[in-house]
Write a protein that holds these residues in place. Structure first.
Motif, PDB file in Angstrom:
ATOM      1  N   TYR A  39       6.340 -11.009  -5.593  1.00  0.00           N
ATOM      2  CA  TYR A  39       5.134 -10.362  -5.079  1.00  0.00           C
ATOM      3  C   TYR A  39       5.173 -10.291  -3.550  1.00  0.00           C
ATOM      4  O   TYR A  39       4.802  -9.288  -2.943  1.00  0.00           O
ATOM      5  N   HIS A  42       7.619  -7.611  -2.497  1.00  0.00           N
ATOM      6  CA  HIS A  42       7.084  -6.259  -2.676  1.00  0.00           C
ATOM      7  C   HIS A  42       6.067  -5.923  -1.593  1.00  0.00           C
ATOM      8  O   HIS A  42       6.027  -4.792  -1.091  1.00  0.00           O
ATOM      9  N   GLN A  46       6.375  -2.843   0.864  1.00  0.00           N
ATOM     10  CA  GLN A  46       5.337  -1.822   0.921  1.00  0.00           C
ATOM     11  C   GLN A  46       4.839  -1.620   2.346  1.00  0.00           C
ATOM     12  O   GLN A  46       4.624  -0.489   2.789  1.00  0.00           O
ATOM     13  N   GLU A 106      13.840  -0.847  -0.672  1.00  0.00           N
ATOM     14  CA  GLU A 106      14.187  -1.801  -1.716  1.00  0.00           C
ATOM     15  C   GLU A 106      14.662  -3.105  -1.076  1.00  0.00           C
ATOM     16  O   GLU A 106      15.002  -3.153   0.107  1.00  0.00           O
ATOM     17  N   SER A 107      14.648  -4.148  -1.881  1.00  0.00           N
ATOM     18  CA  SER A 107      15.019  -5.478  -1.386  1.00  0.00           C
ATOM     19  C   SER A 107      16.495  -5.533  -0.994  1.00  0.00           C
ATOM     20  O   SER A 107      17.335  -4.814  -1.537  1.00  0.00           O
ATOM     21  N   ILE A 131      13.650  -4.766  -6.302  1.00  0.00           N
ATOM     22  CA  ILE A 131      12.247  -4.406  -6.075  1.00  0.00           C
ATOM     23  C   ILE A 131      12.192  -3.189  -5.158  1.00  0.00           C
ATOM     24  O   ILE A 131      12.894  -3.133  -4.140  1.00  0.00           O
ATOM     25  N   ALA A 133       9.570  -0.090  -3.233  1.00  0.00           N
ATOM     26  CA  ALA A 133       8.232   0.297  -2.763  1.00  0.00           C
ATOM     27  C   ALA A 133       8.334   1.693  -2.154  1.00  0.00           C
ATOM     28  O   ALA A 133       9.336   2.033  -1.524  1.00  0.00           O
TER      29      ALA A 133
END
Length: 350
Positions: A39, A42, A46, A106-107, A131, A133
């Motif tokens: 979380y 992300h 974001q 992305e991660s 992940i 966004a």
């Protein structure tokens, strides 16, 4: 003495139960730690996508466009990494097309791998996860949206107005000239803008007037009676206000200048007033949709009628409400309008 027998079949049960519970506990730990970490990742991605899209859109809206508009991918990488705690993010795409900027992040770990390394979930055979966004921003000319076709003079919507619940009289009512209600504002042309409000031109069958930032002059709709095209909306507002705790906040265009007379008169819209509506009296009606007042508006109405200095009549038109704040044209505006006047801007759209 008699010997108590034991159940030899239950020997060794604790060990397998412990092993099973250990797997469960480790799974819960993975859920608490790794999911929380996901979380957080992300949220960082974001923020990076949002800031990247908005910054690039602002660069494209500049005149002339700034460098970030022509190099969106490298520019997005700077903002994406800057919003990551470990300063590592991967920008998958960053494109500029027809007034729209799209960014996807992305991660990425310290080693340059495009995934997020998990910790406790490895016990369950899950080593990494990916992940993403996304964010979108639009840029271009501002164009204000549609609003309720009623307009107030600028001095009736002053942000410094200290009154709470108040009565906004329609232009032409005697009360508009009384102390505390009189409203005149010198315009650039030397004319005085009359107080009160007036109905605005709008398409037949619609209860919305369009205000364009590039050319914010709007024609007036002559006559004092309520606009019959707004009957459905006024009935809806009345139904909401009649419910316990029901509130209706509306945006009313504010004009700061006027030109022309009669059917040819036009208001120059300067901003919008956000008003918490409490009621109205349009065209001297006595029931919805022409007339409606909440209990507190009724109290104020009775006070104004009883005041010998004001002498409000039941036939005087206006609305009851509480002024909240002034909203600029750009704040309400949607993008896509003309750029002739240089009213360029950028907004996050997704």
């Amino acid at each position: 003495m008699r010997r108590i027998k034991t159940d030899e079949s239950e020997r060794g049960v604790v060990a397998p139960l412990t092993a099973i519970l250990l797997v469960f506990l480790l799974g819960m730990t993975a859920l608490a730690v790794d999911v929380g970490m996901m979380y957080s990742e992300h949220a960082q991605l974001q923020n990076g996508a949002d800031s990247s899209a908005l910054a690039i859109a602002q660069a494209c809206a500049a005149s002339p466009p700034a460098a970030a508009c022509s190099t969106p991918l490298s520019s997005a990488s700077v903002y994406a990494n800057g919003n990551a705690v470990d300063e590592h993010s991967n920008v998958v795409t960053a494109t500029v097309n027809a007034g729209t900027v799209d960014v996807t992040t992305e991660s990425r770990d310290d080693a340059g791998n495009n995934h997020l390394s998990l910790v406790f979930a490895r016990v369950l055979g899950i080593d990494t996860t990916v992940i993403h966004a996304s964010a979108q921003a639009k840029f271009g000319g501002f164009m204000a949206g549609n609003v309720f076709p009623l307009s107030f003079s600028k001095c009736e919507s002053d942000p410094g107005f200290t009154k709470a619940l108040q009565f906004f009289p329609e232009h032409g009512n005697a009360i508009a000239d009384m102390p505390g209600y009189e409203c005149v504002t010198p315009s650039s042309s030397g004319l005085e803008v009359p107080g009160g409000f007036g109905w605005l031109d709008h398409p037949a069958g619609s209860c919305t007037a369009s205000v364009n930032i590039a050319d914010p002059w709007v024609g007036t709709n002559t006559g004092h009676n309520y606009d019959s095209d707004c009957a459905t909306l006024l009935n809806k507002w009345g139904a909401i206000l009649s419910q316990p705790g029901g509130t209706v906040d509306i945006l009313i265009p504010i004009f700061d200048d006027v030109r022309g007379t009669g059917a040819n008169a036009e208001f120059h819209i300067e901003a919008f007033a956000q008003i918490s509506l409490r009621g109205w009296n349009f065209g001297g009606g006595t029931k919805l949709p022409k007339d409606y007042m909440t209990p507190d508006a009724t109290v104020l109405h009775d006070q104004l009628v009883a005041d010998k200095d004001i002498k409000l009549k039941n036939s005087d038109n206006g609305i009851y409400g509480e002024f909240i704040k002034k909203v600029s044209l750009a704040e309400l505006g949607t993008l896509g309008g003309p750029t002739t006047y240089g009213a360029l801007g950028a907004k996050l759209s997704n």
